[in-house]
Design a protein around this motif. Sequence first.
Motif, mmCIF file in Angstrom:
data_model
loop_
_atom_site.group_PDB
_atom_site.id
_atom_site.type_symbol
_atom_site.label_atom_id
_atom_site.label_comp_id
_atom_site.label_asym_id
_atom_site.label_seq_id
_atom_site.Cartn_x
_atom_site.Cartn_y
_atom_site.Cartn_z
ATOM 1 N N VAL A 228 0.841 -1.191 0.000
ATOM 2 C CA VAL A 228 0.000 0.000 0.000
ATOM 3 C C VAL A 228 0.882 1.249 0.000
ATOM 4 O O VAL A 228 1.943 1.273 0.643
ATOM 5 C CB VAL A 228 -0.912 0.022 1.248
ATOM 6 N N ARG A 229 0.443 2.269 -0.722
ATOM 7 C CA ARG A 229 1.145 3.544 -0.733
ATOM 8 C C ARG A 229 0.131 4.666 -0.532
ATOM 9 O O ARG A 229 -0.934 4.655 -1.152
ATOM 10 C CB ARG A 229 1.904 3.768 -2.045
ATOM 11 N N PRO A 230 0.446 5.655 0.329
ATOM 12 C CA PRO A 230 -0.442 6.801 0.506
ATOM 13 C C PRO A 230 -0.129 7.885 -0.530
ATOM 14 O O PRO A 230 1.004 7.978 -1.020
ATOM 15 C CB PRO A 230 -0.097 7.285 1.907
ATOM 16 N N PHE A 231 -1.115 8.704 -0.819
ATOM 17 C CA PHE A 231 -0.900 9.768 -1.806
ATOM 18 C C PHE A 231 -1.848 10.923 -1.514
ATOM 19 O O PHE A 231 -3.040 10.712 -1.264
ATOM 20 C CB PHE A 231 -1.155 9.242 -3.219
ATOM 21 N N LYS A 232 -1.320 12.124 -1.511
ATOM 22 C CA LYS A 232 -2.144 13.333 -1.437
ATOM 23 C C LYS A 232 -1.638 14.292 -2.499
ATOM 24 O O LYS A 232 -0.508 14.791 -2.411
ATOM 25 C CB LYS A 232 -2.074 13.976 -0.052
ATOM 26 N N PRO A 233 -2.450 14.563 -3.530
ATOM 27 C CA PRO A 233 -1.968 15.395 -4.641
ATOM 28 C C PRO A 233 -1.480 16.762 -4.192
ATOM 29 O O PRO A 233 -0.419 17.218 -4.609
ATOM 30 C CB PRO A 233 -3.198 15.515 -5.547
ATOM 31 N N GLN A 234 -2.280 17.408 -3.357
ATOM 32 C CA GLN A 234 -1.943 18.761 -2.898
ATOM 33 C C GLN A 234 -2.301 18.889 -1.426
ATOM 34 O O GLN A 234 -3.401 18.540 -1.015
ATOM 35 C CB GLN A 234 -2.719 19.801 -3.699
ATOM 36 N N ASN A 235 -1.373 19.395 -0.668
ATOM 37 C CA ASN A 235 -1.599 19.596 0.759
ATOM 38 C C ASN A 235 -1.273 21.030 1.112
ATOM 39 O O ASN A 235 -0.451 21.678 0.445
ATOM 40 C CB ASN A 235 -0.711 18.647 1.575
ATOM 41 N N MET A 236 -1.916 21.551 2.147
ATOM 42 C CA MET A 236 -1.560 22.860 2.690
ATOM 43 C C MET A 236 -1.329 22.691 4.179
ATOM 44 O O MET A 236 -2.256 22.415 4.936
ATOM 45 C CB MET A 236 -2.656 23.891 2.435
ATOM 46 N N ASP B 74 14.310 10.418 0.545
ATOM 47 C CA ASP B 74 14.955 10.873 -0.686
ATOM 48 C C ASP B 74 15.286 12.358 -0.650
ATOM 49 O O ASP B 74 15.522 12.981 -1.682
ATOM 50 C CB ASP B 74 14.111 10.533 -1.921
ATOM 51 N N GLY B 75 15.296 12.961 0.552
ATOM 52 C CA GLY B 75 15.841 14.297 0.718
ATOM 53 C C GLY B 75 14.921 15.440 0.354
ATOM 54 O O GLY B 75 15.400 16.531 0.036
ATOM 55 N N GLY B 76 13.613 15.243 0.416
ATOM 56 C CA GLY B 76 12.671 16.320 0.167
ATOM 57 C C GLY B 76 11.765 16.514 1.367
ATOM 58 O O GLY B 76 12.021 15.988 2.448
ATOM 59 N N GLU B 77 10.690 17.274 1.174
ATOM 60 C CA GLU B 77 9.734 17.463 2.265
ATOM 61 C C GLU B 77 8.318 17.238 1.768
ATOM 62 O O GLU B 77 7.979 17.536 0.622
ATOM 63 C CB GLU B 77 9.859 18.857 2.880
ATOM 64 N N ILE B 78 7.508 16.682 2.647
ATOM 65 C CA ILE B 78 6.096 16.429 2.375
ATOM 66 C C ILE B 78 5.299 16.767 3.628
ATOM 67 O O ILE B 78 5.864 17.003 4.692
ATOM 68 C CB ILE B 78 5.822 14.965 1.961
ATOM 69 N N GLY B 79 3.967 16.768 3.509
ATOM 70 C CA GLY B 79 3.117 17.008 4.658
ATOM 71 C C GLY B 79 3.309 15.942 5.723
ATOM 72 O O GLY B 79 3.542 14.763 5.419
ATOM 73 N N ARG B 80 3.198 16.362 6.983
ATOM 74 C CA ARG B 80 3.384 15.448 8.112
ATOM 75 C C ARG B 80 2.420 14.271 8.045
ATOM 76 O O ARG B 80 2.773 13.137 8.374
ATOM 77 C CB ARG B 80 3.157 16.250 9.399
ATOM 78 N N ALA B 81 1.180 14.538 7.599
ATOM 79 C CA ALA B 81 0.181 13.461 7.561
ATOM 80 C C ALA B 81 0.593 12.358 6.601
ATOM 81 O O ALA B 81 0.362 11.174 6.865
ATOM 82 C CB ALA B 81 -1.184 14.012 7.168
ATOM 83 N N GLN B 82 1.208 12.734 5.473
ATOM 84 C CA GLN B 82 1.616 11.700 4.525
ATOM 85 C C GLN B 82 2.797 10.891 5.060
ATOM 86 O O GLN B 82 2.926 9.707 4.757
ATOM 87 C CB GLN B 82 1.963 12.332 3.163
ATOM 88 N N MET C 28 4.679 10.967 -2.489
ATOM 89 C CA MET C 28 3.460 10.774 -1.709
ATOM 90 C C MET C 28 2.685 12.077 -1.497
ATOM 91 O O MET C 28 1.500 12.042 -1.160
ATOM 92 C CB MET C 28 3.806 10.135 -0.361
ATOM 93 N N ASN C 29 3.343 13.207 -1.698
ATOM 94 C CA ASN C 29 2.696 14.525 -1.585
ATOM 95 C C ASN C 29 3.422 15.489 -2.520
ATOM 96 O O ASN C 29 4.234 16.294 -2.082
ATOM 97 C CB ASN C 29 2.741 15.014 -0.135
ATOM 98 N N PRO C 30 3.140 15.396 -3.819
ATOM 99 C CA PRO C 30 3.931 16.155 -4.789
ATOM 100 C C PRO C 30 3.777 17.666 -4.725
ATOM 101 O O PRO C 30 4.686 18.388 -5.120
ATOM 102 C CB PRO C 30 3.455 15.610 -6.131
ATOM 103 N N VAL C 31 2.642 18.162 -4.237
ATOM 104 C CA VAL C 31 2.451 19.614 -4.122
ATOM 105 C C VAL C 31 2.114 19.944 -2.667
ATOM 106 O O VAL C 31 1.107 19.491 -2.135
ATOM 107 C CB VAL C 31 1.333 20.125 -5.053
ATOM 108 N N LEU C 32 2.981 20.724 -2.045
ATOM 109 C CA LEU C 32 2.796 21.144 -0.662
ATOM 110 C C LEU C 32 2.824 22.665 -0.609
ATOM 111 O O LEU C 32 3.772 23.298 -1.080
ATOM 112 C CB LEU C 32 3.904 20.565 0.223
ATOM 113 N N LEU C 33 1.779 23.249 -0.056
ATOM 114 C CA LEU C 33 1.704 24.689 0.144
ATOM 115 C C LEU C 33 1.904 24.973 1.624
ATOM 116 O O LEU C 33 1.198 24.420 2.468
ATOM 117 C CB LEU C 33 0.348 25.227 -0.314
ATOM 118 N N LYS C 34 2.872 25.845 1.937
ATOM 119 C CA LYS C 34 3.191 26.164 3.326
ATOM 120 C C LYS C 34 2.861 27.637 3.577
ATOM 121 O O LYS C 34 3.632 28.518 3.181
ATOM 122 C CB LYS C 34 4.661 25.857 3.606
#
Length: 484
Positions: A33-41, A50-58, A73-79
């Motif tokens: 199983v893999r989780p995915f969220k297209p866009q998170n804020m 792999d040295g990037g950042e994603i939403g905490r929930a993902q 798992m979270n390709p677009v993150l708005l902060k």
Amino acid sequence: MGALMFQGTGSDVGKSVLVAGICRALTNRGLRVRPFKPQNMSNNAAVTADGGEIGRAQATQAMACRTPATVDMNPVLLKPQGDRSSQLVVRGRVRGTLGSANWREGRAGLLDEVLASYRCLAADADIVVVEGAGSPAEVNLRSGDIANMGFARAANVPVVLIGDIDRGGVIASIVGTHAVIDRQDAAMIRGFLINKFRGDPALFADGMTAIEQHTGWCDFGIVPWVRAARRLPSEDAVILERSAARAAERLVIACPITPRIANFDDLDPLRLEPGVELVMVPPGEPIPDAAMIVLPGSKATRADMAFLRAEGWEVDILAHVRKGRPVLGLCGGYQMLGRRISDAEGIEGPPGEIAGLGLLDIETVIGGDKVLREVSGEALGARFQGYEIHMGQTTGPDAERPLTRLSDGRGEGAMRADGLVAGSYIHGLLGDAAQRAAWLARIGAAGSGVDHDADIHAALDEIAEALEASLDIDAMIAIAQSAA
């Protein structure tokens, strides 16, 4: 391969927790199983392997799948860093700033990157569990949408709609969603479920029937109020206002809630400790008499420093230190402890600088490349594992007295000569039981020895068990596989 997307009738209906629980339930069945969220804020982010950042929930959902978190798992993150602007992170890397003026243009082309990330995950999974954002009923945002139906239709992923009965009006919220979205979007929704139900689900049988009759959607079940959900890291600051109550007869550790608070899940491990009470202090209230104050991260450190000062919290913190009581600053909170914070490039808002609390002899200059890395090391004689995620360089005499010693030998953070005030860029510092116990010993409390990650895994198993008992997961799997 299959996929199933969970959307909600609104924000904070429990999508993140339910997706994490579904991920664990399916993983426990032996599926990849893999989780995915297209866009998170969210300003609560995690560093990936792999040295990037994603939403905490993902990142938590990846734990639920027992797999390392990746940027896909979270390709677009708005902060959010202001009321009308957000830092844009695409596939783990900063790509600029989006504001209300350039929002529609700025997200143009992001759907292709979202789909590319989704396909990467799908190629290595039996099932991808997708989380939407906000609500598909926000039809004013439908044009160019990549977070809900825009993604679902582009990727041909069937949808389950979540309604939150705890907030009331759940029949109207689900039936209303059916009424306002267009027919093609409505056709993507294969069923619905009710979340956060208290009491006997049989009492809502007529309600489920009414929803089915008005929408034609399948009833997947009613999820009870699951207390274990409170033990998962939260990415939504809404929960902080709800957790500001104080229990008696415990040592208080206080944390002020600023508007751009970030990575406040750093404090979650303190909730495991029976000898202390973590008090999140909302605006308008003074910082209470506390054994220790923790200043957490911030997405707009200068703005939050100004807010802290306007609230009168600076006076409270300085008085706290005069009493000989410790203060710990993490990331943005670490920067606030210094003499000055400068942002000549305007990375976190309009260019400028602001005086800090002056409790550490350091200064911070915001700028340069964003630091994103997992780290480990030692502080206060105890080991820790965590990660760095910040922009800016902090220097000064107290930085020559580092709080932590990283595994590669580098000193990090700063400590005042008397040891009363300390700061660090390390997120997750308090997650390690021995490290947490070392901080608690400074205020005369004993650590419980509870492993924070182990507690999260136990909570995920409890949530998965509740979902297996209350939802028709077999039917969901069948729908997910039918769309493959």
